[in-house]
Write a protein that holds these residues in place. Structure first.
Motif, PDB file in Angstrom:
ATOM      1  N   ALA A   1      30.974   7.945  -7.508  1.00 30.66           N
ATOM      2  CA  ALA A   1      30.101   7.048  -6.751  1.00 30.66           C
ATOM      3  C   ALA A   1      30.348   7.229  -5.258  1.00 30.66           C
ATOM      4  CB  ALA A   1      30.358   5.598  -7.162  1.00 30.66           C
ATOM      5  N   LEU A   2      29.285   7.398  -4.485  1.00 30.09           N
ATOM      6  CA  LEU A   2      29.431   7.653  -3.050  1.00 30.09           C
ATOM      7  C   LEU A   2      30.085   6.499  -2.323  1.00 30.09           C
ATOM      8  CD1 LEU A   2      26.088   9.484  -2.200  1.00 30.09           C
ATOM      9  CD2 LEU A   2      28.355  10.473  -2.543  1.00 30.09           C
ATOM     10  N   ASP A   3      29.958   5.279  -2.859  1.00 31.63           N
ATOM     11  CA  ASP A   3      30.598   4.153  -2.168  1.00 31.63           C
ATOM     12  C   ASP A   3      32.113   4.236  -2.237  1.00 31.63           C
ATOM     13  OD1 ASP A   3      30.969   3.502  -4.811  1.00 31.63           O
ATOM     14  OD2 ASP A   3      29.950   1.571  -4.729  1.00 31.63           O
TER      15      ASP A   3
ATOM     16  N   PHE B   1      33.760   6.772  -1.309  1.00 32.72           N
ATOM     17  CA  PHE B   1      34.132   7.388  -0.043  1.00 32.72           C
ATOM     18  C   PHE B   1      33.798   6.492   1.150  1.00 32.72           C
ATOM     19  CE2 PHE B   1      33.035  10.795  -3.043  1.00 32.72           C
ATOM     20  CZ  PHE B   1      34.269  11.439  -3.106  1.00 32.72           C
ATOM     21  N   GLY B   2      33.087   5.416   0.876  1.00 33.37           N
ATOM     22  CA  GLY B   2      32.712   4.514   1.955  1.00 33.37           C
ATOM     23  C   GLY B   2      33.600   3.296   2.061  1.00 33.37           C
TER      24      GLY B   2
ATOM     25  N   THR C   1      27.481   6.787 -12.402  1.00 32.00           N
ATOM     26  CA  THR C   1      28.439   7.263 -11.425  1.00 32.00           C
ATOM     27  C   THR C   1      29.821   6.657 -11.686  1.00 32.00           C
ATOM     28  OG1 THR C   1      27.592   5.555  -9.928  1.00 32.00           O
ATOM     29  CG2 THR C   1      26.818   7.818  -9.589  1.00 32.00           C
TER      30      THR C   1
ATOM     31  N   GLY D   1      29.186  17.009 -10.202  1.00 31.87           N
ATOM     32  CA  GLY D   1      30.426  16.654  -9.529  1.00 31.87           C
ATOM     33  C   GLY D   1      31.529  16.275 -10.493  1.00 31.87           C
TER      34      GLY D   1
ATOM     35  N   GLN E   1      29.032  19.641  -7.289  1.00 31.71           N
ATOM     36  CA  GLN E   1      28.383  18.976  -6.153  1.00 31.71           C
ATOM     37  C   GLN E   1      29.300  18.820  -4.943  1.00 31.71           C
ATOM     38  OE1 GLN E   1      25.365  18.251  -5.693  1.00 31.71           O
ATOM     39  NE2 GLN E   1      25.181  16.552  -4.266  1.00 31.71           N
ATOM     40  N   GLU E   2      30.592  18.866  -5.158  1.00 38.32           N
ATOM     41  CA  GLU E   2      31.522  18.559  -4.078  1.00 38.32           C
ATOM     42  C   GLU E   2      31.295  19.416  -2.838  1.00 38.32           C
ATOM     43  OE1 GLU E   2      33.518  17.204  -7.876  1.00 38.32           O
ATOM     44  OE2 GLU E   2      32.218  18.849  -7.228  1.00 38.32           O
TER      45      GLU E   2
ATOM     46  N   ASN F   1      28.635  20.493  -1.696  1.00 39.90           N
ATOM     47  CA  ASN F   1      27.433  20.030  -1.002  1.00 39.90           C
ATOM     48  C   ASN F   1      27.687  18.796  -0.139  1.00 39.90           C
ATOM     49  OD1 ASN F   1      25.819  22.057  -2.133  1.00 39.90           O
ATOM     50  ND2 ASN F   1      25.389  20.825  -3.959  1.00 39.90           N
ATOM     51  N   ILE F   2      28.808  18.118  -0.371  1.00 37.69           N
ATOM     52  CA  ILE F   2      29.143  16.953   0.454  1.00 37.69           C
ATOM     53  C   ILE F   2      30.412  17.222   1.269  1.00 37.69           C
ATOM     54  CG2 ILE F   2      27.947  15.305  -1.017  1.00 37.69           C
ATOM     55  CD1 ILE F   2      30.670  14.498  -2.172  1.00 37.69           C
TER      56      ILE F   2
END
Length: 278
Positions: free
Chosen positions: A69-71, A73-74, A30, A121, A144-145, A147-148
């Motif tokens: 990486a999803l983090d 966005f976190g 990622t 993505g 993938q974008e 989908n999120i």
């Protein structure tokens, strides 16, 4: 050519072929902040130097890359949607990320990607900026974008329509469906499909070796002309072709190429000039 120690990649140059390997399979390769900084640095170094005449990008593990990486966005990157000033900053942040993948497109040497498993993505953003794409039979591509809950924003929606039919782009972008490697080949996104990652990488390296045997300045000119023609009218592109050919023409290179073919040996050509910062 000196490159700093890398944590997200392995990097080497052998016989004028650079090889950049995504090397975090435990995280599905990622793309976090360190990924972007390291990739940008390697590409800048390659662009300024002249040791490599082609770049191969491959990966490790089951998937080529699961994208951003999803983090991120976190909290790793703060996207402030509470004010117009914050939203304006999102635009400038994206411009920086877009510029990193654009380096692949504007790199002075061709870029070949060997893709296995998921190319998801941000990874689709990445590989669409390359020149040539090889894939394994189990590879798939996913925008993938959607989908999120967001729009793909680092190059996919701009480059993919130049590579495959527009209706295909819309289907993938609206639904987030997976595009299998065989279909990707049929549409023209992928040049060839291979049974194993090893065979896929071997084909990419062989292609890079063949490119590295050509006059580097002629390869440079060819890449310039192809990309310009993609985005301009035929008349404008023909005019640009004349300027490029007039700028780089070399009787010596042509004689050496013809002589090397007759003598069944590789040609001997000078590298591109190194670029120096002011």
């Amino acid at each position: 050519m000196n490159t700093p120690a890398l944590t997200c990649f392995q990097f080497s140059i052998t016989d004028h072929v650079a090889h950049l390997v995504l090397s975090r399979p435990e995280a599905m390769n990622t793309m976090g902040p360190v990924f972007w900084r390291e990739l940008d640095g390697v590409l800048a170094t390659l662009h300024q130097g002249n040791a490599a005449r082609a770049l191969v990008i491959s990966s490790t593990g089951k998937h080529f890359s699961a994208g951003m990486a999803l983090d991120v966005f976190g909290g790793a990157i703060h996207l402030d949607d509470a004010s117009p000033e914050g939203r304006a900053a999102v635009t400038d942040l994206l411009a920086g990320l877009q510029a990193t993948f654009t380096r692949l497109e504007t790199l002075r040497i061709p870029v070949i990607v060997a893709i296995q498993g998921g190319c998801i993505g941000g990874a689709v953003d990445m590989v669409t900026a390359a020149c040539i794409r090889y894939a394994t039979q189990d590879a798939f591509f996913c925008i993938q974008e959607i989908n999120i809950g967001m729009v793909a924003d680092v190059g996919t929606l701009q480059r993919l329509p130049k590579l495959v039919p527009l209706a295909v782009v819309k289907e993938l972008a609206y639904t987030g469906r997976r595009l299998p490697a065989a279909q990707a080949r049929d549409y023209g996104l992928v040049n060839a499909v291979f049974d194993t990652p090893e065979a896929c990488l071997a084909a990419a390296m062989q292609c890079a070796k063949e490119i590295a045997a050509k006059p580097p300045v002629a390869i440079w000119g060819t890449k310039q002309v192809i990309h310009y023609a993609r985005d301009h009218s035929v008349d404008d592109a023909l005019r640009q072709m004349g300027w490029v050919q007039g700028a780089i023409w070399s009787n010596a290179h042509v004689r050496e190429a013809v002589t090397a073919m007759k003598e069944k040996r590789e040609g001997r050509f000078p590298p591109l000039a190194e670029l120096r910062d002011f």
